[in-house]
Enzyme design. Structure first.
Site: not given
Length: 210
Positions: A82-84, A90
């Site tokens: 997952n990325h921010k 992102t």
């Protein structure tokens, strides 16, 4: 005779592409139930290569129940992928350092979906992909090449990208009884005595197994 030995890596003699992966997984955050097998003609013992972005510092677990059938090249995407998402970009600038680490996200800024949990007696088809935090109910079937982004109810067949319900395998009352009986938790002697009933579809007979 009470069936295969759950501690045997390759229970089908002369057929090493079938592996009881409980005996080969070393990552403590991957938990595999008895008799769950992975089918892979290339390297059936190396199931862990299919569990991606599973970083120990995140702490999420992959939990797979008993008597599951896992086809070749299925993939489990874990929370480390997952990325921010809250900002405009992102892109993970911070992982490259050299001044970019100043935008390292805090753990609470990253999406976290929790453990990925696969129930008992689940069949996952060829090249299916399971996304982070998905819960798959007992007795479910995931069609080949599906991308599972949401939870799958017990005894439901799903397929597609994103995977959608195709049909429920049995009526609601039968499913409820199956979950209550939970034959996969019986001792192996009782399972062996009642195999014909387990692979049939007479719920009253299953309930009355001795």
């Amino acid at each position: 005779m009470y069936g295969a030995d759950p501690k045997d890596k390759h229970p089908m003699k002369g057929f090493p592409q079938i592996c009881f992966i409980q005996n080969t997984v070393s990552n403590p955050n991957i938990i595999i139930g008895d008799y769950t097998y992975y089918d892979d003609p290339e390297d059936s013992e190396n199931f862990e290569r299919n569990v991606l972005y599973h970083f120990p510092f995140i702490g999420d677990r992959l939990i797979i129940g008993k008597f599951c059938a896992l086809a070749t090249e299925i993939k489990f995407i874990m929370n480390g992928a997952n990325h921010k998402l809250s900002g405009f970009s992102t892109y993970p600038f911070d992982i490259f350092n050299n001044g970019w680490e100043k935008v390292t996200p805090q753990p609470e800024e990253l999406p976290y979906k929790g453990d990925t949990v696969i129930g008992n007696d689940v069949w996952i088809g060829y090249e299916a992909v399971i996304m982070p935090g998905v819960k798959v109910g007992d007795g479910a079937i995931i069609a080949a090449k599906s991308v599972v982004v949401g939870n799958v109810p017990p005894y439901t067949i799903v397929g597609g990208n994103p995977a959608k319900p195709i049909r429920q395998r049995f009526d609601d009352d039968v499913i409820q009884s199956l979950l209550e009986v939970a034959w996969w938790n019986w001792d192996i002697e009782k399972i062996t005595r009642n195999l014909e009933t387990i692979v049939a579809a007479d719920i009253e007979a299953l309930i009355n197994c001795k």
